[in-house]
Design a protein around this motif. Structure first.
Motif, PDB file in Angstrom:
ATOM      1  N   ARG A  17       0.837  -1.212   0.000  1.00 55.25           N
ATOM      2  CA  ARG A  17       0.000   0.000   0.000  1.00 55.25           C
ATOM      3  C   ARG A  17       0.868   1.258   0.000  1.00 55.25           C
ATOM      4  N   LEU A  18       2.021   1.180   0.631  1.00 53.05           N
ATOM      5  CA  LEU A  18       2.926   2.334   0.622  1.00 53.05           C
ATOM      6  C   LEU A  18       3.487   2.576  -0.773  1.00 53.05           C
ATOM      7  N   VAL A  19       3.723   1.500  -1.499  1.00 48.04           N
ATOM      8  CA  VAL A  19       4.191   1.639  -2.884  1.00 48.04           C
ATOM      9  C   VAL A  19       3.111   2.313  -3.729  1.00 48.04           C
ATOM     10  N   VAL A  20       1.861   1.896  -3.530  1.00 47.43           N
ATOM     11  CA  VAL A  20       0.742   2.535  -4.243  1.00 47.43           C
ATOM     12  C   VAL A  20       0.692   4.024  -3.888  1.00 47.43           C
ATOM     13  N   ALA A  21       0.821   4.344  -2.602  1.00 42.25           N
ATOM     14  CA  ALA A  21       0.785   5.741  -2.165  1.00 42.25           C
ATOM     15  C   ALA A  21       1.922   6.544  -2.788  1.00 42.25           C
ATOM     16  N   LEU A  22       3.118   5.963  -2.801  1.00 42.62           N
ATOM     17  CA  LEU A  22       4.279   6.646  -3.384  1.00 42.62           C
ATOM     18  C   LEU A  22       4.052   6.934  -4.865  1.00 42.62           C
ATOM     19  N   ILE A  23       3.520   5.956  -5.571  1.00 41.52           N
ATOM     20  CA  ILE A  23       3.284   6.141  -7.008  1.00 41.52           C
ATOM     21  C   ILE A  23       2.215   7.203  -7.256  1.00 41.52           C
ATOM     22  N   LEU A  24       1.205   7.257  -6.408  1.00 42.72           N
ATOM     23  CA  LEU A  24       0.194   8.327  -6.528  1.00 42.72           C
ATOM     24  C   LEU A  24       0.841   9.700  -6.349  1.00 42.72           C
ATOM     25  N   VAL A  25       1.742   9.799  -5.376  1.00 44.25           N
ATOM     26  CA  VAL A  25       2.454  11.067  -5.151  1.00 44.25           C
ATOM     27  C   VAL A  25       3.287  11.426  -6.366  1.00 44.25           C
ATOM     28  N   GLN A  26       4.005  10.439  -6.902  1.00 44.87           N
ATOM     29  CA  GLN A  26       4.873  10.705  -8.060  1.00 44.87           C
ATOM     30  C   GLN A  26       4.067  11.081  -9.299  1.00 44.87           C
ATOM     31  N   LEU A  27       2.910  10.474  -9.473  1.00 43.56           N
ATOM     32  CA  LEU A  27       2.057  10.841 -10.607  1.00 43.56           C
ATOM     33  C   LEU A  27       1.463  12.235 -10.407  1.00 43.56           C
ATOM     34  N   THR A  28       1.178  12.591  -9.160  1.00 38.30           N
ATOM     35  CA  THR A  28       0.692  13.941  -8.876  1.00 38.30           C
ATOM     36  C   THR A  28       1.757  14.973  -9.233  1.00 38.30           C
ATOM     37  N   LEU A  29       3.015  14.595  -9.015  1.00 36.25           N
ATOM     38  CA  LEU A  29       4.144  15.467  -9.379  1.00 36.25           C
ATOM     39  C   LEU A  29       4.449  15.409 -10.879  1.00 36.25           C
ATOM     40  N   GLN A  30       3.655  14.578 -11.597  1.00 35.40           N
ATOM     41  CA  GLN A  30       3.826  14.379 -13.041  1.00 35.40           C
ATOM     42  C   GLN A  30       5.201  13.799 -13.365  1.00 35.40           C
ATOM     43  N   ASP A  31       5.682  12.941 -12.449  1.00 30.97           N
ATOM     44  CA  ASP A  31       6.969  12.278 -12.642  1.00 30.97           C
ATOM     45  C   ASP A  31       6.714  10.806 -12.957  1.00 30.97           C
ATOM     46  N   PHE A  32       6.267  10.558 -14.183  1.00 26.46           N
ATOM     47  CA  PHE A  32       5.913   9.208 -14.610  1.00 26.46           C
ATOM     48  C   PHE A  32       7.124   8.282 -14.584  1.00 26.46           C
ATOM     49  N   SER A  33       8.300   8.808 -14.919  1.00 26.81           N
ATOM     50  CA  SER A  33       9.515   8.002 -14.937  1.00 26.81           C
ATOM     51  C   SER A  33       9.835   7.448 -13.545  1.00 26.81           C
ATOM     52  N   ASP A  34       9.735   8.297 -12.516  1.00 29.54           N
ATOM     53  CA  ASP A  34       9.996   7.836 -11.149  1.00 29.54           C
ATOM     54  C   ASP A  34       8.927   6.848 -10.690  1.00 29.54           C
ATOM     55  N   ALA A  35       7.695   7.056 -11.116  1.00 33.02           N
ATOM     56  CA  ALA A  35       6.610   6.140 -10.757  1.00 33.02           C
ATOM     57  C   ALA A  35       6.906   4.731 -11.292  1.00 33.02           C
ATOM     58  N   LYS A  36       7.387   4.666 -12.529  1.00 32.39           N
ATOM     59  CA  LYS A  36       7.732   3.359 -13.105  1.00 32.39           C
ATOM     60  C   LYS A  36       8.912   2.725 -12.362  1.00 32.39           C
ATOM     61  N   LYS A  37       9.889   3.550 -11.990  1.00 32.64           N
ATOM     62  CA  LYS A  37      11.052   3.038 -11.250  1.00 32.64           C
ATOM     63  C   LYS A  37      10.641   2.475  -9.898  1.00 32.64           C
ATOM     64  N   SER A  38       9.718   3.157  -9.234  1.00 34.32           N
ATOM     65  CA  SER A  38       9.249   2.690  -7.927  1.00 34.32           C
ATOM     66  C   SER A  38       8.549   1.346  -8.049  1.00 34.32           C
ATOM     67  N   PHE A  39       7.728   1.200  -9.096  1.00 34.11           N
ATOM     68  CA  PHE A  39       7.029  -0.072  -9.298  1.00 34.11           C
ATOM     69  C   PHE A  39       8.024  -1.187  -9.607  1.00 34.11           C
ATOM     70  N   LYS A  40       9.036  -0.862 -10.402  1.00 29.58           N
ATOM     71  CA  LYS A  40      10.051  -1.858 -10.744  1.00 29.58           C
ATOM     72  C   LYS A  40      10.833  -2.282  -9.503  1.00 29.58           C
TER      73      LYS A  40
END
Length: 283
Positions: free
Chosen positions: A189-212
């Motif tokens: 759930r923390l990973v989901v939360a982090l990715i939501l934050v990164q997408l809010t920042l419009q940082d799609f690249s970091d969001a993909k890195k976090s999921f990986k």
């Protein structure tokens, strides 16, 4: 003035008279403390505070750090009763220092936690500072489970305050602490939360890195949600992105992250982002 209040004031004044003949600083501190408590019962808050401060001086002169810290906590309660919450910051930090000086990091963190809960509703910035300091205190004491709890509170307040850059860093720390304590059920759930934050920042690249990096710690529902969400952004599919952000799984996360999902900008093609329609998405 009620009869009870009058009796409490009389009791307080009696204790104050006895301070002149106190055997030592510790005994005098106890008398000031009792006078402060009596004044507080009589709702003479200014006099109560003054007596608690005098008790603290005596306790400190006697190097009774723990009792001095406890007295500061009483002043904090007075600040709550008199709706003087901004005053809590100074006294909570002083209490924390004294507890640490006494060698009681648990009591120091507990005092900060109580101050944070007291101020969180009206003064979230103050509460954030208390939670950050509590996190630092328990980290020094190497209490990783407690550190994870305070890290969670820091992350959620940062999101509520829309401090997303800092929230992203805080969530990464929270993930790390939960991995250390083997609290794997929390990590997904923390990973989901982090990715939501990164997408809010419009940082799609970091969001993909976090999921990986951490996707392997997610359960199947979390993986499915994130895969579809990231695919929607990769394909610039605003409709699918809105659908995933409005999914029951995300909307039933902690309230800060559920609300955040409504603020994530949707992909709009050519690298642009559109405003998220929130609850209206997909309708």
């Amino acid at each position: 003035m009620s009869t009870l209040d009058a009796k409490k004031i009389e009791e307080a004044e009696s204790w104050l008279e006895q301070t002149a003949s106190a055997a030592n600083e510790y005994a005098k501190a106890g008398m000031y403390f009792k006078a402060a408590s009596a004044y507080r019962s009589a709702k003479c808050f200014d006099k109560s505070k003054d007596c608690f401060l005098k008790a603290i001086d005596c306790y400190e002169n006697n190097k009774s750090w723990f009792h001095a810290a406890k007295s500061y906590e009483q002043i904090i309660l007075l600040a709550k009763e008199t709706d003087q919450l901004p005053e809590v910051e100074d006294y909570a930090n002083r209490a924390c220092c004294l507890y640490q000086q006494h060698g009681s990091p648990e009591a120091a963190a507990a005092a900060l936690d109580k101050a944070a809960k007291m101020t969180e509703s009206k003064h979230p910035e103050l509460a954030l500072g208390f939670y950050k300091r509590a996190l630092a205190v328990v980290s020094i004491a190497e209490s990783t489970h407690q550190a994870a709890e305070f890290a969670s509170k820091v992350s959620r307040i940062l999101v509520r305050l829309k401090k997303y850059e800092e929230a992203g860093k805080a969530l990464k720390k929270e993930i790390s602490l939960n991995l250390q304590t083997k609290s794997f059920g929390q990590v997904g759930r923390l990973v989901v939360a982090l990715i939501l934050v990164q997408l809010t920042l419009q940082d799609f690249s970091d969001a993909k890195k976090s999921f990986k990096k951490w996707g392997g710690r997610c359960d199947p529902q979390e993986v499915n949600t994130l895969q579809n969400l990231l695919q929607a952004f990769d394909d610039e599919d605003a409709e699918l992105a809105a659908k995933m952000l409005a999914s029951p799984f995300i909307r039933h996360m902690d309230v800060e992250y559920a609300l955040l999902s409504k603020d994530v900008p949707l992909p709009q093609g050519s690298g642009r982002m559109a405003k998220n329609g929130g609850d209206n998405a997909g309708n």
